[in-house]
Design a protein around this motif. Structure first.
Motif, mmCIF file in Angstrom:
data_model
loop_
_atom_site.group_PDB
_atom_site.id
_atom_site.type_symbol
_atom_site.label_atom_id
_atom_site.label_comp_id
_atom_site.label_asym_id
_atom_site.label_seq_id
_atom_site.Cartn_x
_atom_site.Cartn_y
_atom_site.Cartn_z
ATOM 1 N N ILE A 41 0.887 -1.129 -0.058
ATOM 2 C CA ILE A 41 -0.167 0.353 0.533
ATOM 3 C C ILE A 41 0.558 1.431 0.035
ATOM 4 N N PRO A 42 -0.067 2.414 -1.188
ATOM 5 C CA PRO A 42 1.746 3.377 -0.306
ATOM 6 C C PRO A 42 1.125 3.895 0.468
ATOM 7 N N TYR A 43 2.781 4.577 1.008
ATOM 8 C CA TYR A 43 2.678 4.558 2.022
ATOM 9 C C TYR A 43 1.319 5.762 2.685
ATOM 10 N N HIS A 44 1.296 6.768 1.876
ATOM 11 C CA HIS A 44 -0.050 8.118 2.210
ATOM 12 C C HIS A 44 -1.499 7.245 2.218
ATOM 13 N N GLU A 45 -1.892 6.024 1.618
ATOM 14 C CA GLU A 45 -2.624 5.635 2.059
ATOM 15 C C GLU A 45 -3.124 4.512 2.953
ATOM 16 N N LEU A 46 -1.664 4.107 4.221
ATOM 17 C CA LEU A 46 -1.859 3.264 4.323
ATOM 18 C C LEU A 46 -2.691 2.868 5.712
ATOM 19 N N ASN A 47 -2.278 3.983 6.338
ATOM 20 C CA ASN A 47 -3.167 4.541 7.656
ATOM 21 C C ASN A 47 -4.735 3.828 7.512
ATOM 22 N N ARG A 48 -5.846 4.526 6.717
ATOM 23 C CA ARG A 48 -7.019 3.885 5.398
ATOM 24 C C ARG A 48 -6.910 2.389 6.390
ATOM 25 N N TYR A 49 -5.882 1.835 5.325
ATOM 26 C CA TYR A 49 -5.568 -0.169 5.213
ATOM 27 C C TYR A 49 -5.690 -0.297 6.915
ATOM 28 N N LEU A 50 -4.647 0.654 7.369
ATOM 29 C CA LEU A 50 -4.787 -0.311 8.497
ATOM 30 C C LEU A 50 -5.713 0.223 10.176
ATOM 31 N N GLN A 51 -6.678 1.048 10.029
ATOM 32 C CA GLN A 51 -7.838 0.943 10.473
ATOM 33 C C GLN A 51 -8.738 0.379 10.626
ATOM 34 N N CYS A 52 -8.773 -1.326 9.671
ATOM 35 C CA CYS A 52 -9.310 -1.518 9.149
ATOM 36 C C CYS A 52 -9.439 -3.092 10.240
ATOM 37 N N ALA A 53 -8.234 -3.513 10.832
ATOM 38 C CA ALA A 53 -7.650 -4.267 11.093
ATOM 39 C C ALA A 53 -7.817 -4.380 12.900
ATOM 40 N N ASP A 54 -8.237 -5.682 13.374
ATOM 41 C CA ASP A 54 -8.737 -5.514 14.903
ATOM 42 C C ASP A 54 -6.582 -5.472 15.906
ATOM 43 N N LEU A 55 -5.891 -6.348 15.010
ATOM 44 C CA LEU A 55 -4.439 -6.513 15.849
ATOM 45 C C LEU A 55 -4.187 -5.763 14.541
ATOM 46 N N LEU A 56 -2.587 -4.874 14.872
ATOM 47 C CA LEU A 56 -1.902 -4.783 13.794
ATOM 48 C C LEU A 56 -0.317 -5.335 14.606
ATOM 49 N N LEU A 57 0.168 -6.145 13.442
ATOM 50 C CA LEU A 57 1.241 -7.295 14.010
ATOM 51 C C LEU A 57 2.164 -6.222 13.645
ATOM 52 N N VAL A 58 3.653 -6.110 14.701
ATOM 53 C CA VAL A 58 4.660 -6.000 14.883
ATOM 54 C C VAL A 58 5.618 -7.472 14.775
ATOM 55 N N ALA A 59 6.588 -7.856 14.070
ATOM 56 C CA ALA A 59 7.112 -8.972 13.895
ATOM 57 C C ALA A 59 8.516 -9.223 14.344
ATOM 58 N N THR A 60 9.655 -10.115 14.999
ATOM 59 C CA THR A 60 10.614 -9.514 15.226
ATOM 60 C C THR A 60 11.131 -11.214 15.672
ATOM 61 N N SER A 61 12.494 -11.301 14.918
ATOM 62 C CA SER A 61 12.897 -12.844 15.111
ATOM 63 C C SER A 61 13.449 -13.523 16.429
ATOM 64 N N PHE A 62 13.235 -14.503 16.500
ATOM 65 C CA PHE A 62 13.413 -15.512 17.009
ATOM 66 C C PHE A 62 14.783 -15.956 17.092
ATOM 67 N N LEU A 63 15.472 -16.468 16.148
ATOM 68 C CA LEU A 63 16.518 -16.827 15.840
ATOM 69 C C LEU A 63 17.484 -16.006 16.589
ATOM 70 N N PRO A 64 18.271 -17.066 17.189
ATOM 71 C CA PRO A 64 19.151 -16.573 17.600
ATOM 72 C C PRO A 64 20.662 -15.802 16.761
ATOM 73 N N GLU A 65 20.446 -16.086 15.372
ATOM 74 C CA GLU A 65 21.513 -15.458 14.344
ATOM 75 C C GLU A 65 20.791 -13.859 14.081
ATOM 76 N N TYR A 66 19.413 -13.826 14.376
ATOM 77 C CA TYR A 66 19.419 -12.232 14.336
ATOM 78 C C TYR A 66 19.671 -11.364 15.341
ATOM 79 N N ALA A 67 19.592 -12.333 16.774
ATOM 80 C CA ALA A 67 19.244 -11.195 18.028
ATOM 81 C C ALA A 67 20.205 -10.091 18.175
#
Length: 411
Positions: free
Chosen positions: A284-310
């Motif tokens: 989604i183009p950045y200037h339109e992103l907020n409108r799409y995010l507002q359709c969510a029940d949860l917004l996911l942030v994800a960071t690796s559990f793998l030790p090589e990316y700690a």
């Protein structure tokens, strides 16, 4: 912004571009300096970076490229064996040769050098400029890519360059407190001055836009939405959530995971995502992103559990966090307990933390959120208030420009 701003020589692979085509750091740097007087910024970047993501207006006026790849990398099987040698030769050349377009930079007369390295190229070039020009410099690290880079060449190394820049800089700009702490401990250095600089959000562009009423506007499937790139330091956590949601669907729960990401990331993991019935929402183009995010029940942030990316997970606060906060939707951060994103959410009480990659535990966590569909609104509202009072672009930019001005006057 009305103030006497110093002339900045910006040295970075990250261009002042609002395009989402380039690195995820591009919008952050653009957001930070959009209000800065364009005539007082000169960008000095690898030619390849400028070609791929040209600076957006009005920052295209003062741009100087430099060649970082004197010898091109091979794109065949031989490249696996030859490219490391080519890389060393290129870095050695960059380290030894004179600064390109030096006369033009001298004519610009920078009052401060801002070095924001994403690869060895601008780390090396930043060190050269720091030695040559008689003006203070600032170093801005957005993540800890230097932690595991032990690359050496005849006249230097990544670690030596990093140490010298951190030691000789008049101030440090860091994406997180954790990154500042990591670098300070690793190199046994304390910054002369420092400032934590997150991605700001321009809330004025959202003024007048309706924040949907949850009780009346949100019906149907429980939507978990992820927006942004899916790098290796994100994928395993995204995959764990995707599998958990798939199992919930198989159990008869009305829930879906929607990914708003570039085609190259979707295609890379397409087989798995389709198996887990993930919905592809495209980039989604950045200037339109907020409108799409507002359709969510949860917004996911994800960071690796793998030790090589700690090393990356421990220090990096992702750009998407503040963009999510602007949507006034509950945020869930799935990552290990040492994740800087988890730490940020706990510090500001602006979301939920799921610090496990066990699918059964993620399922239970999500079921609880589905049952409390409207009870997390208080957290979402608090996230917006935190954003408004601390990370609105006008606030962050003003503090940053004051910091830069103060450094420049202490020459």
């Amino acid at each position: 912004m009305i103030k006497d701003l110093p002339r900045i020589l910006l040295v970075s692979e990250v261009t002042l571009s609002f395009s989402k085509k380039g690195m995820s750091a591009n919008p952050t740097l653009f957001n930070l300096f959009e209000s800065y007087t364009a005539e007082k910024i000169m960008q000095f970047s690898p030619a390849s970076s400028l070609k791929y993501t040209p600076p957006s207006p009005p920052f295209e006026r003062q741009v100087i490229p430099f060649i970082s790849e004197f010898f091109p990398f091979l794109k065949n099987r031989l490249g696996t064996f030859i490219n490391p040698l080519i890389n060393l030769i290129n870095l050695q050349g960059l380290d030894l040769l004179s600064i390109p377009n030096k006369k033009r930079i001298e004519a610009f007369a920078p009052e401060i050098i801002l070095i924001c390295p994403i690869t060895p190229w601008c780390l090396v070039m930043g060190q050269k400029l720091n030695k040559y020009f008689d003006c203070p410099s600032l170093i801005y690290f957005m993540d800890d890519w230097i932690a595991v880079d032990k690359l050496r060449w005849f006249s230097g190394s990544i670690q030596k360059c990093a140490f010298n820049l951190l030691k000789n800089s008049a101030g440090w700009l860091m994406i997180s407190d954790k990154l500042k702490e990591e670098l300070s401990n690793r190199y046994q250095l304390l910054p002369k001055q420092s400032m934590i600089v997150h991605n700001p959000v321009d809330l004025s562009r959202l003024s007048g836009k309706k924040i949907p009423d949850r009780e009346t506007d949100r019906e149907g499937s429980f939507k978990v939405v992820y927006a942004g790139s899916i790098q290796v330091m994100h994928y395993d956590a995204v995959a764990a959530v995707a599998e958990a949601i798939f199992q919930l669907r198989c159990d008869g729960n009305d829930i879906e995971l929607v990914l708003h990401t570039a085609p190259e990331f979707w295609n890379l993991y397409k087989q798995k995502f389709q198996l887990w019935e993930v919905t592809y929402g495209s980039l989604i183009p950045y200037h339109e992103l907020n409108r799409y995010l507002q359709c969510a029940d949860l917004l996911l942030v994800a960071t690796s559990f793998l030790p090589e990316y700690a090393h990356m997970v421990r220090a990096s606060v992702l750009t998407k966090l503040t963009d999510y906060m602007a949507a006034m939707r509950p945020i869930i951060s799935c990552g290990p307990d040492y994740s800087a994103c988890n730490w940020f959410i706990k510090k500001w009480d602006c979301g939920l933390v799921c610090d496990t990659n066990q699918v059964s535990e993620i399922k239970a966590f999500l079921l609880t959120q589905m049952e409390n569909r409207y009870l997390n609104e208080k957290i979402a509202f608090n996230a917006f208030e935190v954003l408004k009072n601390n990370f609105d672009k006008s606030i962050v930019s003003s503090k940053l420009y004051d910091f830069i001005g103060d450094i420049a006057t202490k020459k």
